[in-house]
Design an enzyme around this catalytic site. Structure first.
Site, short mmCIF file in Angstrom:
data_model
loop_
_atom_site.label_atom_id
_atom_site.label_comp_id
_atom_site.label_asym_id
_atom_site.label_seq_id
_atom_site.Cartn_x
_atom_site.Cartn_y
_atom_site.Cartn_z
CB ALA A 43 -0.92 -0.02 1.22
CG ASN A 44 -0.06 4.71 -1.77
OD1 ASN A 44 -0.78 5.57 -1.27
ND2 ASN A 44 -0.39 4.07 -2.89
NE ARG A 45 4.81 6.83 4.85
CZ ARG A 45 4.83 6.06 5.93
NH1 ARG A 45 3.78 5.99 6.73
NH2 ARG A 45 5.92 5.39 6.23
CB SER A 46 -2.86 7.94 -0.83
OG SER A 46 -4.07 8.61 -1.12
CB ALA A 50 -1.59 7.50 -4.13
#
Ligand code: C5P
Length: 223
Positions: free
Chosen positions: A29-32, A95
């Site tokens: 995943a990512n921090r969006s 994102a």
């Protein structure tokens, strides 16, 4: 203009991160946070548009008055976007993970016997580029985002050309906590030039962006 400048228009928006499965219980995943994309969806609805929001996994409520479709992976997001077309305006604020795991395991991976697993990655579809390059049924206005930590304007100009969109909203995500935070500093990059806005709350960026896009949508096309 007036208070409902987008009345009668269908606005399609992507927001949030994507989750790319490793196995049934693990993902990349990512921090969006989805805050900016969700704020844009709310602003478009307030401007009178019919709004479809395709959201990755976020902890935000669905915006009121917006049709929200929940997805997890980039491929699911692309499929949901394609199903939601046609649209007059498409704003790609998600994102999206650039890569996914090539062969996600069908069962939970276990420690032990096999040693440490190696993840092999493959590139995800680029949703913005796919839609912006469509020959038939391209939304009249396609907007992308560019989160960069350096050379923000230069990279945004390159992205505008490569992705084939009409406007890139570039933001500097270097260090300042933009991802997950409530404020954003953006530059609007088109072939015409660059417009830099002061640091604003994400809700205010959303309102101004929707007003800006509504003006673009009304201006006669130069070609
Ligand atoms: O190439 P980059 O990820 O920096 O481009 C960002 C822009 O492209 C954003 O508008 C994002 O929503 C969109 N994008 C996409 N699909 C991808 C990667 C990025 O729609 N696979």
């Amino acid at each position: 203009t007036g208070s409902k400048p987008l009345a009668g228009q269908h606005v399609l928006i992507t927001s949030g991160p994507t989750h790319e499965p490793i196995d049934p219980v693990r993902y990349i995943a990512n921090r969006s946070s989805g805050k900016q994309g969700h704020a844009i969806a709310a602003a478009a609805a307030a401007a009178g548009a019919s709004v479809t929001l395709v959201s990755g996994p976020v902890s935000l409520p669905d915006p009121a008055g917006v049709t929200t479709i929940h997805v997890e992976s980039a491929r699911e997001m692309l499929a949901a976007v394609e199903s939601a077309l046609p649209a007059d305006i498409a704003i790609f604020a998600a994102a999206v993970a650039d890569w996914r795991v090539a062969d996600a395991a069908p069962e939970k991976m276990k420690k032990g016997a096999g040693g440490t697993p190696a993840l092999s990655l493959v590139e995800n579809p680029d949703i913005l580029a796919t839609i912006a390059h469509r020959k038939a049924g391209r939304p009249a206005c396609v907007v992308g985002f560019a989160a960069e930590t350096e050379h923000v304007i230069e990279y945004a100009r390159a992205k505008l050309a490569k992705k084939g969109c009409d406007l890139i909203v570039a933001n500097d995500v270097g260090g300042t906590g933009v991802m997950g935070g409530d404020a954003n500093t953006v530059h609007l990059v088109t072939t015409e030039g660059v417009e830099t806005w002061p640091t604003l709350a994400k809700d205010e960026v959303a309102n101004r962006l929707i007003a800006h896009i509504a003006r673009l949508a009304q201006a006669p096309k130069a070609n």
